[in-house]
Design a protein around this motif. Structure first.
Motif, short mmCIF file in Angstrom:
data_model
loop_
_atom_site.label_atom_id
_atom_site.label_comp_id
_atom_site.label_asym_id
_atom_site.label_seq_id
_atom_site.Cartn_x
_atom_site.Cartn_y
_atom_site.Cartn_z
N LEU A 101 0.83 -1.20 0.00
CA LEU A 101 0.00 0.00 0.00
C LEU A 101 0.86 1.26 0.00
O LEU A 101 0.61 2.19 -0.76
N ASP A 102 1.90 1.27 0.85
CA ASP A 102 2.80 2.42 0.92
C ASP A 102 3.51 2.62 -0.42
O ASP A 102 3.62 3.75 -0.91
N ARG A 103 3.99 1.53 -1.02
CA ARG A 103 4.71 1.61 -2.29
C ARG A 103 3.80 2.17 -3.38
O ARG A 103 4.18 3.09 -4.11
N MET A 104 2.58 1.60 -3.50
CA MET A 104 1.66 2.06 -4.54
C MET A 104 1.29 3.52 -4.34
O MET A 104 1.22 4.29 -5.31
N ALA A 105 1.03 3.92 -3.10
CA ALA A 105 0.66 5.31 -2.82
C ALA A 105 1.78 6.26 -3.23
O ALA A 105 1.52 7.30 -3.86
N GLN A 106 3.00 5.91 -2.92
CA GLN A 106 4.12 6.77 -3.28
C GLN A 106 4.31 6.83 -4.79
O GLN A 106 4.55 7.90 -5.36
N GLU A 107 4.18 5.68 -5.47
CA GLU A 107 4.33 5.65 -6.92
C GLU A 107 3.24 6.46 -7.61
O GLU A 107 3.52 7.19 -8.58
#
Length: 120
Positions: A101-107
């Motif tokens: 979730l953190d990775r997708m949000a940042q991307e």
């Protein structure tokens, strides 16, 4: 040969009484139970692929949530993007790791797009 009226009759989806018996299938109208003309019965002769179909459905739901979030939240704060991802995935009943979730949000914040993780 069937008449024109018979050819235009929709096939029922209630499963009522066919070779699978009453109560199998989806009933779209109250009291539906008798098979309509042209009913061909269930697909009980085929092997069930429920596990694979469910996995495919989860993956499609996750892909849809990510695509929707990309279109609505491009450039938004990562926290906002993450909240929208979480909400959409929860509605779709798809579990995704917190790190994903953190990775997708940042991307999505940085690039406007993110790769959907494998959730199948």
């Amino acid at each position: 040969m069937a008449g024109a009226d018979e050819l235009q009759q929709p096939l029922p989806v209630d499963g009522g009484g066919g070779r699978d018996g009453p109560g199998h299938g989806v009933s779209l109208s109250p009291g539906a139970g008798a098979p309509a003309r042209g009913y061909r019965g269930g697909m009980s002769d085929q092997q069930s692929t429920g596990g694979a179909e469910e996995a495919d459905a989860r993956q499609q739901a996750a892909d849809y949530v990510v695509e929707r979030t990309e279109s609505w939240d491009e450039g938004a704060r990562p926290e906002t993007v993450r909240e929208d991802l979480e909400e959409g995935l929860a509605e779709a009943e798809v579990d995704v790791d917190e790190g994903e979730l953190d990775r997708m949000a940042q991307e999505i914040h940085d690039d406007g797009s993110a790769e959907t993780p494998d959730v199948g």
